[in-house]
Design a protein around this motif. Sequence first.
Motif, short mmCIF file in Angstrom:
data_model
loop_
_atom_site.label_atom_id
_atom_site.label_comp_id
_atom_site.label_asym_id
_atom_site.label_seq_id
_atom_site.Cartn_x
_atom_site.Cartn_y
_atom_site.Cartn_z
N TYR A 1 -75.54 -1.55 11.59
CA TYR A 1 -74.55 -2.56 11.91
C TYR A 1 -73.17 -1.95 12.10
O TYR A 1 -72.39 -2.38 12.96
CB TYR A 1 -74.51 -3.64 10.82
N GLY B 1 -79.73 -0.45 7.41
CA GLY B 1 -79.12 -1.62 8.03
C GLY B 1 -77.62 -1.52 8.07
O GLY B 1 -76.97 -1.83 9.07
N SER C 1 -69.31 -10.38 17.91
CA SER C 1 -68.52 -10.81 19.06
C SER C 1 -69.25 -11.88 19.88
O SER C 1 -69.02 -12.04 21.06
CB SER C 1 -68.14 -9.62 19.93
N LEU D 1 -81.62 -12.80 14.23
CA LEU D 1 -81.59 -11.40 13.83
C LEU D 1 -82.30 -10.46 14.78
O LEU D 1 -81.88 -9.34 14.99
CB LEU D 1 -82.16 -11.25 12.42
N ARG D 2 -83.39 -10.93 15.36
CA ARG D 2 -84.19 -10.02 16.18
C ARG D 2 -83.82 -10.08 17.65
O ARG D 2 -83.43 -9.08 18.25
CB ARG D 2 -85.67 -10.36 15.98
N ASP D 3 -83.97 -11.25 18.25
CA ASP D 3 -83.67 -11.35 19.68
C ASP D 3 -82.17 -11.43 19.96
O ASP D 3 -81.69 -10.91 20.96
CB ASP D 3 -84.37 -12.58 20.29
N ALA E 1 -73.85 -7.18 5.75
CA ALA E 1 -74.63 -8.04 6.65
C ALA E 1 -75.84 -7.27 7.18
O ALA E 1 -76.95 -7.79 7.23
CB ALA E 1 -73.76 -8.52 7.80
N GLY E 2 -75.61 -6.02 7.56
CA GLY E 2 -76.71 -5.18 8.04
C GLY E 2 -77.74 -4.97 6.95
O GLY E 2 -78.95 -5.06 7.20
N ARG F 1 -69.56 -5.78 7.43
CA ARG F 1 -70.58 -5.43 8.43
C ARG F 1 -71.77 -4.75 7.77
O ARG F 1 -72.92 -5.05 8.07
CB ARG F 1 -70.01 -4.43 9.46
N PRO G 1 -79.29 -10.03 18.89
CA PRO G 1 -78.53 -8.83 19.24
C PRO G 1 -78.97 -8.21 20.56
O PRO G 1 -78.15 -7.68 21.31
CB PRO G 1 -78.83 -7.89 18.07
N ALA G 2 -80.26 -8.29 20.86
CA ALA G 2 -80.75 -7.69 22.10
C ALA G 2 -80.26 -8.48 23.32
O ALA G 2 -79.92 -7.90 24.35
CB ALA G 2 -82.28 -7.63 22.09
N ILE G 3 -80.20 -9.79 23.19
CA ILE G 3 -79.81 -10.62 24.33
C ILE G 3 -78.30 -10.76 24.43
O ILE G 3 -77.72 -10.69 25.51
CB ILE G 3 -80.39 -12.05 24.20
N LEU G 4 -77.64 -10.96 23.30
CA LEU G 4 -76.21 -11.28 23.33
C LEU G 4 -75.30 -10.13 22.90
O LEU G 4 -74.09 -10.22 23.02
CB LEU G 4 -75.94 -12.50 22.43
N GLY G 5 -75.89 -9.06 22.38
CA GLY G 5 -75.07 -7.93 21.95
C GLY G 5 -74.55 -8.08 20.53
O GLY G 5 -75.13 -8.82 19.74
N ASP G 6 -73.49 -7.38 20.23
CA ASP G 6 -72.92 -7.35 18.88
C ASP G 6 -72.70 -8.74 18.29
O ASP G 6 -71.92 -9.53 18.80
CB ASP G 6 -71.58 -6.61 18.94
N PRO G 7 -73.40 -9.06 17.21
CA PRO G 7 -73.32 -10.38 16.59
C PRO G 7 -71.88 -10.80 16.28
O PRO G 7 -71.55 -11.98 16.39
CB PRO G 7 -74.10 -10.21 15.28
#
Lengths: 201, 201
Positions: free
Chosen positions: A164, A160, B122, B110-112, B159-160, B156, B114-120
């Motif tokens: 990240y 992880g 930012s 956590l799951r959707d 968090a990861g 980072r 990052p895929a939808i909005l990109g880098d958490p």
Amino acid sequence: MAGKTRSEMIAETRAKLLAAGRKAFAEIGYAQASMDDFTAKAGLTRGALYHHFGDKKGLFEAVVSQIDAEMTVRLKERAAKAPDAWEAFIQDGIGYIEMALEPEISRIVLRDGPAILGDPASWPTTNGCITAIREGLDRLLAQGLVVDMDTEATARMLAGASSYCATWIANSEDPPQAVERACAGYRRLVEGLRRAQSGRD
Amino acid sequence: MAGKTRSEMIAETRAKLLAAGRKAFAEIGYAQASMDDFTAKAGLTRGALYHHFGDKKGLFEAVVSQIDAEMTVRLKERAAKAPDAWEAFIQDGIGYIEMALEPEISRIVLRDGPAILGDPASWPTTNGCITAIREGLDRLLAQGLVVDMDTEATARMLAGASSYCATWIANSEDPPQAVERACAGYRRLVEGLRRAQSGRD
DNA sequence: CAATTCACATACGAAGCGTATGTCAGTGAG
DNA sequence: CTCACTGACATACGCTTCGTATGTGAATTG
């Protein structure tokens, strides 16, 4: 175009679909990739895709599987060059971070992968990279080089951390510099797990 | 249904949409959630949604924002109860892991996410949790409680680590036990960053 | 009280996915 | 050699879903 046996043609079709899907998934993401589009670019239609992979998700799984296998090979090669077990382990982690900068890996494996397929560790291909980290930790633990720990949990956390870090780097204004910072930070983090030795570094 | 001013009605509509979207996103995921479906369940139509949030992604952003704000508050409350700065920081991380077990947070943030909005980091809302971890590290560093480090990079990574731990726990056969293992592992990991003291813990 | 604004619903068009069906080249049995 | 069959792939269709363009009625303003 001639001189090929039937099964060779089939394998080629499969490979073309895999490559076209991989390219599209990497460039515009899973959701935005239109099956009509990228199959057409491969000189085929959706019919071929459904025949070989069942559905869009099936193709995606195959692509992830392919990339994951490549990653595992690269990590093993990299670790093999390290002078000792400790450095080999560090190189695994850093290699993971650096690979994550490649758009294919970043977008397909790290970003869309978990959203589409769920927990990476329970993917059909059982994500080789997490396994590699855990095995590395097991070796170090057996050799008494690290403090007593839960290697499974720790491997997840380090994976992880790398992941990240990679998205951070990819979105940073100065990626090369961010790579340095990330790798240094990763070393620091892992260094903390090292068992106190008489010597030092 | 009476006695309400106009702006209250509007706010209520907005809240209803937010709640309905949040529920659907948490239960079946962003891609599977049909706007027609969950707006109807809120007694509204897609028209209202487009009016308030622009599009599906806009609603998703608002939902993420809302959840993220709640998480930040909870983390701050939790850390405030800790006896000292060090433990407060540990509690931030563990709190993050535990919260990540809640389906809403796990699936949406956590799951959707990052895929939808990109880098958490930012996201429009600038993910409060990563910020919280970094601020915690900054404080510890200023007090000389941890080794010299790049707090941004380390935040980072932590968090990861928490995030991956959480998906691991969520998919494990024995979640309560996995929580124990994860928290212990997290402590170990962070303990490694602690500066050697004369005393102990 | 008339005009306008605004919150929301309805109607419409365009993709995209999955399935059901068609077609044609290989392949094996007699 | 040929005829039936299998399997690889294409075509055709319907369904769902999204986004926009338009309509409507209530609240606000002068």
